[in-house]
Design a protein around this motif. Sequence first.
Motif, PDB file in Angstrom:
ATOM      1  N   HIS A 173       8.114  -5.819  -0.800  1.00 35.66           N
ATOM      2  CA  HIS A 173       8.160  -6.986  -1.681  1.00 35.66           C
ATOM      3  C   HIS A 173       9.391  -6.950  -2.558  1.00 35.66           C
ATOM      4  O   HIS A 173      10.022  -5.915  -2.762  1.00 35.66           O
ATOM      5  CB  HIS A 173       6.884  -7.093  -2.517  1.00 35.66           C
ATOM      6  CG  HIS A 173       5.745  -7.686  -1.765  1.00 35.66           C
ATOM      7  ND1 HIS A 173       5.835  -8.898  -1.111  1.00 35.66           N
ATOM      8  CD2 HIS A 173       4.481  -7.242  -1.542  1.00 35.66           C
ATOM      9  CE1 HIS A 173       4.685  -9.173  -0.519  1.00 35.66           C
ATOM     10  NE2 HIS A 173       3.850  -8.173  -0.764  1.00 35.66           N
TER      11      HIS A 173
ATOM     12  N   GLY B  57       6.384 -13.050  -0.862  1.00 39.83           N
ATOM     13  CA  GLY B  57       4.967 -13.375  -0.878  1.00 39.83           C
ATOM     14  C   GLY B  57       4.581 -14.456   0.106  1.00 39.83           C
ATOM     15  O   GLY B  57       3.391 -14.669   0.373  1.00 39.83           O
TER      16      GLY B  57
ATOM     17  N   SER C 195       3.052  -8.880   3.739  1.00 42.10           N
ATOM     18  CA  SER C 195       1.877  -8.650   2.909  1.00 42.10           C
ATOM     19  C   SER C 195       0.901  -7.654   3.523  1.00 42.10           C
ATOM     20  O   SER C 195      -0.141  -7.373   2.932  1.00 42.10           O
ATOM     21  CB  SER C 195       1.151  -9.981   2.662  1.00 42.10           C
ATOM     22  OG  SER C 195       1.982 -10.882   1.946  1.00 42.10           O
TER      23      SER C 195
ATOM     24  N   ARG D 137      -1.228  -4.852  -0.378  1.00 42.34           N
ATOM     25  CA  ARG D 137      -1.749  -6.202  -0.615  1.00 42.34           C
ATOM     26  C   ARG D 137      -1.991  -6.520  -2.081  1.00 42.34           C
ATOM     27  O   ARG D 137      -2.083  -7.683  -2.448  1.00 42.34           O
ATOM     28  CB  ARG D 137      -3.071  -6.383   0.130  1.00 42.34           C
ATOM     29  CG  ARG D 137      -2.976  -6.270   1.634  1.00 42.34           C
ATOM     30  CD  ARG D 137      -4.306  -6.653   2.267  1.00 42.34           C
ATOM     31  NE  ARG D 137      -4.257  -6.503   3.700  1.00 42.34           N
ATOM     32  CZ  ARG D 137      -4.988  -5.628   4.376  1.00 42.34           C
ATOM     33  NH1 ARG D 137      -5.819  -4.818   3.737  1.00 42.34           N
ATOM     34  NH2 ARG D 137      -4.885  -5.554   5.689  1.00 42.34           N
ATOM     35  N   GLU D 138      -2.168  -5.501  -2.917  1.00 39.14           N
ATOM     36  CA  GLU D 138      -2.594  -5.781  -4.284  1.00 39.14           C
ATOM     37  C   GLU D 138      -1.934  -4.829  -5.259  1.00 39.14           C
ATOM     38  O   GLU D 138      -1.480  -3.744  -4.880  1.00 39.14           O
ATOM     39  CB  GLU D 138      -4.106  -5.676  -4.396  1.00 39.14           C
ATOM     40  CG  GLU D 138      -4.678  -4.324  -4.010  1.00 39.14           C
ATOM     41  CD  GLU D 138      -6.194  -4.315  -4.060  1.00 39.14           C
ATOM     42  OE1 GLU D 138      -6.763  -4.691  -5.101  1.00 39.14           O
ATOM     43  OE2 GLU D 138      -6.819  -3.898  -3.059  1.00 39.14           O
TER      44      GLU D 138
ATOM     45  N   TRP E 123       3.568  -8.426  -9.096  1.00 35.42           N
ATOM     46  CA  TRP E 123       2.491  -9.415  -9.190  1.00 35.42           C
ATOM     47  C   TRP E 123       2.530 -10.156 -10.521  1.00 35.42           C
ATOM     48  O   TRP E 123       2.918  -9.614 -11.550  1.00 35.42           O
ATOM     49  CB  TRP E 123       1.144  -8.721  -9.000  1.00 35.42           C
ATOM     50  CG  TRP E 123       0.879  -8.405  -7.556  1.00 35.42           C
ATOM     51  CD1 TRP E 123       0.184  -9.166  -6.665  1.00 35.42           C
ATOM     52  CD2 TRP E 123       1.326  -7.258  -6.821  1.00 35.42           C
ATOM     53  NE1 TRP E 123       0.174  -8.570  -5.420  1.00 35.42           N
ATOM     54  CE2 TRP E 123       0.859  -7.396  -5.486  1.00 35.42           C
ATOM     55  CE3 TRP E 123       2.072  -6.123  -7.157  1.00 35.42           C
ATOM     56  CZ2 TRP E 123       1.116  -6.450  -4.502  1.00 35.42           C
ATOM     57  CZ3 TRP E 123       2.337  -5.184  -6.167  1.00 35.42           C
ATOM     58  CH2 TRP E 123       1.860  -5.341  -4.861  1.00 35.42           C
TER      59      TRP E 123
ATOM     60  N   THR F 172      -0.341 -14.604  -8.405  1.00 37.41           N
ATOM     61  CA  THR F 172      -0.708 -13.758  -7.273  1.00 37.41           C
ATOM     62  C   THR F 172      -1.709 -12.670  -7.631  1.00 37.41           C
ATOM     63  O   THR F 172      -2.176 -11.949  -6.746  1.00 37.41           O
ATOM     64  CB  THR F 172       0.556 -13.091  -6.682  1.00 37.41           C
ATOM     65  OG1 THR F 172       1.295 -12.464  -7.743  1.00 37.41           O
ATOM     66  CG2 THR F 172       1.436 -14.127  -6.002  1.00 37.41           C
TER      67      THR F 172
ATOM     68  N   PHE G 294      -2.510 -12.855  -1.182  1.00 38.81           N
ATOM     69  CA  PHE G 294      -1.448 -12.464  -0.266  1.00 38.81           C
ATOM     70  C   PHE G 294      -1.492 -13.380   0.941  1.00 38.81           C
ATOM     71  O   PHE G 294      -2.532 -13.955   1.278  1.00 38.81           O
ATOM     72  CB  PHE G 294      -1.601 -10.998   0.167  1.00 38.81           C
ATOM     73  CG  PHE G 294      -2.975 -10.627   0.617  1.00 38.81           C
ATOM     74  CD1 PHE G 294      -3.351 -10.729   1.951  1.00 38.81           C
ATOM     75  CD2 PHE G 294      -3.919 -10.190  -0.303  1.00 38.81           C
ATOM     76  CE1 PHE G 294      -4.628 -10.397   2.359  1.00 38.81           C
ATOM     77  CE2 PHE G 294      -5.197  -9.848   0.101  1.00 38.81           C
ATOM     78  CZ  PHE G 294      -5.558  -9.948   1.429  1.00 38.81           C
TER      79      PHE G 294
ATOM     80  N   GLU H  36      -4.307 -17.799   3.452  1.00 39.77           N
ATOM     81  CA  GLU H  36      -4.094 -16.766   2.454  1.00 39.77           C
ATOM     82  C   GLU H  36      -5.330 -15.886   2.334  1.00 39.77           C
ATOM     83  O   GLU H  36      -6.456 -16.312   2.624  1.00 39.77           O
ATOM     84  CB  GLU H  36      -3.732 -17.362   1.093  1.00 39.77           C
ATOM     85  CG  GLU H  36      -4.859 -18.004   0.336  1.00 39.77           C
ATOM     86  CD  GLU H  36      -4.469 -18.390  -1.090  1.00 39.77           C
ATOM     87  OE1 GLU H  36      -3.261 -18.465  -1.394  1.00 39.77           O
ATOM     88  OE2 GLU H  36      -5.376 -18.619  -1.906  1.00 39.77           O
TER      89      GLU H  36
END
Length: 900
Positions: free
Chosen positions: A597, A605, A611, A615-616, A667, A671, A729, A735
């Motif tokens: 990213h 994104g 992604s 993912r987080e 993030w 997001t 994501f 999504e």
Amino acid sequence: MSVVGPAPGIRTTCAYCGVGCGVIARPDGRGGATISGDSEHPANFGRLCVKGAALGETVGAGERVLHPLINGTRTTWSRALDAVARGFGETLQAHGPDSVAFYLSGQLLTEDYYVANKLIKGFIGSAHCDTNSRLCMASTVAGQRRAFGADVVPACYEDIEEADLIILVGSNAAWCHPVLHQRMLAAQAGRGVRLINIDVRRTATSVDADLNLTLAPGTDAVLFSWLLVQICEGGGLDREYVARHTTGLGEALAQAKVIAPDLAEVARATGLDAADISTFVAWFMAHPRTLTCFSQGVNQSAQGTDKVNAILNCHLASGRIGKPGSGPLSLTGQPNAMGGREVGGLSNQLAAHMGFAPDDIARVERFWGSAHMARREGRKAVDLFDAVARGEIKALWILHTNPAVSMPRADFVRGSLGRLDHLVVSEAFAGVDGLLERAHVVLPASPWGEKDGTVTNSERRISRQRRFVEPQGEAKPDWWALSEVARRMGFAKAFPYQSAHEIFCEHAALSAFENDGSRAFNIGGLAGLSRAAYDGLAPVQWPLPAGKSPSGRMFAGGGFFTSDSRARLVAVASPALREPTTARFPLILNTGRVRDHWHTMTRTGLSARLSTHIREPFVAVAPEDAAALGLDSRAYARLRTAHASAVLRVEITPQQPQGQVFAPIHWNDATSGQGRVSALMGAHVDPLSGQPESKAAPARLEKIDMRSFGFLATRRHLSLPRWLVHARFAIAGGEGVVFACECPPADLYALIANYLPDSGQRATLRDEGAGRYRTLVTSRAAIETLLHIGPLRDDAALDMAIRHFAAPEHDSRLRRALLAGHAAEAVDQHGPVICVCNNVHAGSIRAHRAAGARDLASIGAACKAGTTCGSCRPEISVILAEPVAATIPIRQPEVSLESS
């Protein structure tokens, strides 16, 4: 029958980091393009990292700003430009030039940057024009100006192939500059080059290093001060070079001895093993061809400039500068951070690397024909937004960056924007969090792919960025919008531009104007380019004065840009963290990037492929700290500083030193429900560069007892509550969203179910005893939405859902499997995606290892993992070193199925 061949390729430059890779874009005729590496570009020779390779997936994607807006209402360009000019004009008349500011970005092309600086510093009369490069490269600028008399990177990428020792300092190059890192690894494998990695944590770059020095935060200058002492006292001093080309060694050495009096004290201060420190010194002394690459871990510090000068001192004292394979090399974070510096993008600079000395001001004033020249340095980024909050700056133009997310104390900055009388935002993407809704005027800007101009990479190489798709909606180049505003403010004669080519030629001419060789930046040899020559310009390094060849390396024979042409060795200050830990905040928070990213994910994104890796948002915690806090690998925790808090998934890793935590910056509220990390950082800045500290904030972790977890896969965007801890994501066809909550699963299911689409055929699975709830919404055999909620994270079910979501049709067997969360294929074959280029999961790598593939080459031969961009190779190496574990079958409970 005629045969249509592939679309012709257009040579351009990657939109991401400062490596400045050449790419070839082939438009697909539908607003998108396929992207490949340019084998003729000297920065990358055809190699791309996974982000660059995925650029084609983001062209034409995402919700765009397509039309000018005034107070949120669509308008015409003419009315919007009139409003911008009127707002700045009225502010100038009422409050003077110091009430006006611009905030720019390394995403701008050099031509855009040039016009912005000319307008505000030359004609509005304000130097309050800074750039988000202040957040990543300002300490290098200050350090190089202190040492060399100019902002010059003396080394080049070819030195990677020439060096015998490469030292990486504060640079996770394996993830952040992977193309250069692969060149380093090739030199290591082919010629036995030694790699030393110096960082505050073990990263992907650590995996292939021959020596890892994991030092305490803020102590880089201690280590390099000790190295300077050993150079001077252990036979490494280049006496001739020092005598002929430098000054200040005595003072620098005396201070180095204060900072690093003996090996035992250096080991105590840095936390390093004394034997490893001695090995570091011995290797440096034994290898005259030493290249030191440094990046954000050095720059993003309240002691960043001194860290830079501590490194430069060692190269100057040993004469290891400007020679093949030898020198300091700053690795830039943004694609045009250096181009912005060339045209005065920082508030303490004027164009063409000139400053605010009276002679420089007069020179630029004469060249531009300015009647309102700024005469003193402007406010740097942190101070600029403090002035906005105080009401001193009343009109602000922000171009291609989002300080409401990326600035330290982001919540404070976000709130301060509401105090402005006139906020103008030039932006390409509509999903920019917390900014567009506060703007009085929004101008639709062209992003990468629609822009035409030049950028400059980390080795001073200017490359063309060429437009290869038509602008969407009414998007326009930034130089055009700036020029139109200038004309409306009465400066038409000075802003006659009809093309980026005209601006570039003026920029080049200014670099040579009254330049007798005392200014480093000189591209006068390009000032007379024809339009055709500009369009066809091949990558070229500066300096390039008229009638001379470009220079790849600098300073081997001295020739510094100080008053006496000598470099300065600098006595650096004793290092100390600006914010030490306390009983309330006992941990040190370090922030940074992940592999796939970029910044706040406005572009990356949009890619489902990018992604798949992470993912987080997360916080990396040492096992000892996790145990003390009662955290496990399924936990979430609140990460808190004196400025804000964030809720993040916990990642327990021995790569993280005890007492420190790491969280990525990417993030935002768009997001992630509560995953913004920049808001946690304070406003402490380096006193010389003004660069804010992003690597050492006192923090604490608080365990959160999450009682329910779940995920969504959906074709339409669902506006979930921001208090819900979630991350969004991209997935193929829609999504994904993962979430966690302190409420019971039944309550969370009842909440999320309210957001599901009303149309379509709905099937629901309930397992009340286990607290598991699933809903599948289909339409014509295609999935519209899949929802899973339960008391535990179920990453295997999420992976399976993502794999099958985009299929145009699903039979009843697969729909039931998706609803239940298990499928016929073995879970071992999946898991997290490690090699994004070739879509190879961790489970697949483990399976090939079990079948006999025991090294990187055999894994690559078996499944292609690690054979494309190479940035996943460190993670593959970690998997190969794992103990082999047996697969435990997962029992599925009996459930009742409801349909509606």
